[in-house]
Design a protein around this motif. Structure first.
Motif, mmCIF file in Angstrom:
data_model
loop_
_atom_site.group_PDB
_atom_site.id
_atom_site.type_symbol
_atom_site.label_atom_id
_atom_site.label_comp_id
_atom_site.label_asym_id
_atom_site.label_seq_id
_atom_site.Cartn_x
_atom_site.Cartn_y
_atom_site.Cartn_z
ATOM 1 N N ILE A 12 37.262 36.639 40.341
ATOM 2 C CA ILE A 12 37.251 35.098 40.387
ATOM 3 C C ILE A 12 37.665 34.562 39.177
ATOM 4 N N ASP A 13 38.690 33.557 39.215
ATOM 5 C CA ASP A 13 39.272 32.823 38.306
ATOM 6 C C ASP A 13 38.548 31.740 37.887
ATOM 7 N N THR A 14 37.836 31.732 36.771
ATOM 8 C CA THR A 14 36.923 30.542 36.488
ATOM 9 C C THR A 14 37.764 29.575 35.999
ATOM 10 N N LYS A 15 39.003 29.868 35.445
ATOM 11 C CA LYS A 15 40.018 28.465 35.263
ATOM 12 C C LYS A 15 40.540 27.816 36.408
ATOM 13 N N LEU A 16 40.386 28.557 37.340
ATOM 14 C CA LEU A 16 41.164 27.963 38.499
ATOM 15 C C LEU A 16 40.104 27.198 39.317
ATOM 16 N N CYS A 17 38.763 27.706 39.583
ATOM 17 C CA CYS A 17 37.997 27.354 40.161
ATOM 18 C C CYS A 17 37.311 25.730 39.945
ATOM 19 N N ARG A 162 43.348 44.479 34.453
ATOM 20 C CA ARG A 162 44.101 44.996 33.200
ATOM 21 C C ARG A 162 44.546 43.965 32.338
ATOM 22 N N SER A 163 45.099 42.690 33.174
ATOM 23 C CA SER A 163 45.993 41.914 32.168
ATOM 24 C C SER A 163 45.019 40.783 31.742
ATOM 25 N N ARG A 164 43.823 40.473 32.262
ATOM 26 C CA ARG A 164 43.012 39.225 31.643
ATOM 27 C C ARG A 164 41.851 39.533 31.118
ATOM 28 N N LYS A 165 41.428 38.600 30.180
ATOM 29 C CA LYS A 165 39.968 38.798 29.841
ATOM 30 C C LYS A 165 38.964 38.366 30.883
ATOM 31 N N TYR A 166 37.819 39.258 31.018
ATOM 32 C CA TYR A 166 36.724 38.998 32.034
ATOM 33 C C TYR A 166 35.497 39.163 31.872
ATOM 34 N N LYS A 167 34.430 38.950 32.569
ATOM 35 C CA LYS A 167 33.431 39.360 32.360
ATOM 36 C C LYS A 167 32.523 39.406 33.703
ATOM 37 N N ALA A 168 31.308 40.184 33.712
ATOM 38 C CA ALA A 168 30.585 40.351 34.919
ATOM 39 C C ALA A 168 29.277 39.657 34.479
ATOM 40 N N LEU A 169 28.475 39.500 35.577
ATOM 41 C CA LEU A 169 27.057 38.841 35.206
ATOM 42 C C LEU A 169 25.989 39.959 34.964
ATOM 43 N N THR A 175 23.133 47.757 36.578
ATOM 44 C CA THR A 175 23.277 47.965 38.204
ATOM 45 C C THR A 175 24.806 48.230 38.417
ATOM 46 N N GLY A 176 25.715 47.768 37.468
ATOM 47 C CA GLY A 176 27.176 48.139 37.702
ATOM 48 C C GLY A 176 27.725 47.056 38.582
ATOM 49 N N PRO A 177 27.728 45.681 38.520
ATOM 50 C CA PRO A 177 28.302 44.554 39.318
ATOM 51 C C PRO A 177 29.687 44.786 39.311
ATOM 52 N N ASN A 178 30.072 44.461 40.740
ATOM 53 C CA ASN A 178 31.602 44.409 41.147
ATOM 54 C C ASN A 178 32.245 43.059 41.528
ATOM 55 N N VAL A 179 31.481 42.060 40.898
ATOM 56 C CA VAL A 179 32.142 40.552 41.007
ATOM 57 C C VAL A 179 32.401 40.325 39.690
ATOM 58 N N TYR A 180 33.773 40.020 39.145
ATOM 59 C CA TYR A 180 34.164 39.731 37.875
ATOM 60 C C TYR A 180 34.714 38.554 37.602
ATOM 61 N N TYR A 181 34.510 37.780 36.551
ATOM 62 C CA TYR A 181 35.130 36.381 36.416
ATOM 63 C C TYR A 181 36.077 36.471 35.317
ATOM 64 N N LEU A 182 37.239 35.880 35.675
ATOM 65 C CA LEU A 182 38.408 35.893 34.789
ATOM 66 C C LEU A 182 37.892 34.731 33.671
#
Lengths: 183, 317
Positions: A12-17, A162-169, A175-182
């Motif tokens: 999920i792109d936080t820059k676009l949301c 691969r191309s952007r910086k991201y984080k997960a919560l 727990t190994g979350p699979n929703v990522y935030y750009l």
């Protein structure tokens, strides 16, 4: 080693949301989530001290973790991981409503349905098996929600990570979350 | 610094603004489960060490607390279930990673042992009740069997009762998502607290001064152990990183400070501790008062643990 199972993720792109909440509405309509309950939600976080502020907007939901505590804490096996992917689901016919899974989720993504069983985001499995996008990703007007398979290196989600910086919560919870935030 | 966080469209029932999925039912169940475990453990030890003369009430009267207490506790547990019709689902499976699944099977193991120890000692312990239940069809055959094999079943009851006591703590400590609970030492604390409350309850039954004195002494030891374990819990949280430190804040200046330090540590632990020391030194102290305070402490401790744990979280919105 990569497993043969699909590793579904949302990026999920936080820059676009813009925090419009359409993902929430889409989910409620698609999954007929009862009044007052939500499978996804929007967080607007303002950090800093006025006037030096920055804001991040995130659409949040179940993280469909690699190591889901909601599944390991379930006493009846009602909480389970999908056979072919990492999607965690609830079998309502086995659920006693003991709420162990609700307590075990660091993201507070689960809730009790009026009928008494537990419900949560399913990554719209009923849509994705047909090749459609989850309702939230499909509806998002800024196209900031991407959905796909991380085990496929050519998927949009793999390329974005691969191309952007991201984080997960709350990765610290392990727990190994699979929703990522750009970022 | 987080200036402001707005979460729109969540506010799920029981989840927001802070988790409150477990009301009074779970603390009451954990209290009664611990009490039942302690009662069976003490009764079993009294039987194993053949203390019929020295500890008549622990030997023959306390065991009944186990099935009765646990049954009331299980009613509370049942009331907490949101989908009560599916309660049988606990017993159609065994989930090795789920403490609750272990617990539900331990409960099933606990019942027969607690009933055998109760029936085996009913004649001496509760003669009036014995007269009522002894002629009943199945009980009539069971009682001689229980009396004959009492000591053997008392041996087996020790690990069963201990595992129930420990399980009531693991039930909370296994949740990584709730930093206030996520400490393995909660299991021994709940076990010791259960033993302490059972000893206190035993004081209500006991008529013999020699036995009362022994029970008070044992309860004093149990409370001292409890104090040490709680100190270790707090030290562990203090030194355990941001999440633990934040969770500890709930009882160190936070919303549960008064409950924890005044009602639990003060009235439920320190006051009975002082009263018990005074009693053993020869002062005249009502042991009913001491026992009531210990039971109160055990109950409020479960309430504080369950409620504070639910408030503690990784995400503050």
């Amino acid at each position: 080693m990569q497993s043969l199972k699909n590793k579904y993720a949302m990026v999920i792109d936080t820059k676009l949301c813009i925090g419009c909440g359409d993902c929430v509405v889409a989910c409620k309509v698609e999954n007929q989530v009862p009044d007052g309950l939500h499978r996804d939600w929007v967080v607007e976080e303002t950090t800093g001290v006025f006037p030096h502020l920055e804001m991040e907007i995130r659409s949040e939901r179940c993280n469909h973790c690699d190591n889901p505590p909601c599944v390991s804490s379930c006493p009846t096996g009602a909480s389970f991981i999908d056979k072919n992917s990492n999607i965690t689901l609830v079998n309502s016919s086995k659920c006693t409503g003991c709420k162990a899974c609700v307590a075990s989720c660091p993201y507070d993504a689960r809730f009790v349905m009026p009928e008494g069983y537990i419900s949560k985001c399913t990554f719209c499995q009923h849509r994705t098996v047909k090749g459609e996008l989850p309702a939230c990703a499909n509806t998002c007007p800024t196209h900031c929600i991407h959905f796909g398979n991380l085990n496929n290196p050519f998927s949009t989600v793999s390329r974005l990570l691969r191309s952007r910086k991201y984080k997960a919560l709350v990765t610290e919870a392990g727990t190994g979350p699979n929703v990522y935030y750009l970022l | 610094m987080k200036e402001i966080t707005i979460t729109t469209n969540k506010l799920n029932h029981l989840i927001d603004p802070s988790l409150h999925i477990w009301g009074w039912e779970i603390p009451v169940y954990l209290f009664l489960g611990g009490l039942a475990a302690g009662a069976l453990l003490i009764a079993a030890l009294a039987i194993v060490y053949e203390q019929k003369k020295k500890l008549p009430s622990a030997y023959s009267q306390l065991a009944i607390v186990a099935p009765v207490g646990l049954s009331i506790g299980m009613v509370a547990l049942f009331l907490d279930l949101e989908y009560k019709l599916h309660v049988f689902r606990f017993y159609t499976t065994f989930q090795i990673t789920s403490p609750m699944s272990w617990g539900s099977w331990i409960l099933m193991l606990f019942y027969p042992f607690s009933i055998i120890l109760t029936l085996g000692t009913l004649k001496e312990g509760w003669p009036k009740l014995y007269k009522v239940v002894a002629p009943l069809p199945v009980v009539k055959q069971l009682i001689p069997f229980c009396q004959k094999n009492l000591k053997q079943f008392a041996y087996y009851s020790i690990p069963v009762a201990t595992s129930l006591g420990i399980y009531t703590g693991i039930l909370l400590s296994a949740f990584v998502a709730r930093p206030f609970w996520n400490s393995a030492i909660i299991a021994p604390i709940f076990l010791v607290s259960g033993i302490s409350t059972a000893l206190a309850l035993n004081l209500f039954f006991s008529k013999k001064p020699e036995e009362q004195n022994f029970l008070t002494k044992m309860d004093l030891i149990a409370i001292l152990f409890e104090v040490i374990l709680i100190a270790l819990l707090i030290i562990g949280m203090m030194t355990g990183g941001t999440q633990k430190a934040e969770a500890l804040g709930l009882i160190m200046g936070g919303a549960y400070t008064t409950h924890f330090w005044i009602f639990f540590m003060g009235i439920g632990i320190m006051l009975p501790l002082i009263l018990e020391i005074m009693e053993l030194k020869g002062f005249k102290v009502s042991h009913y008062l001491t026992a009531t305070l210990v039971l109160f402490g055990g109950l409020i401790f479960r309430f504080i643990m369950v409620n504070a744990g639910q408030v503690s979280t990784w995400v503050n919105y």
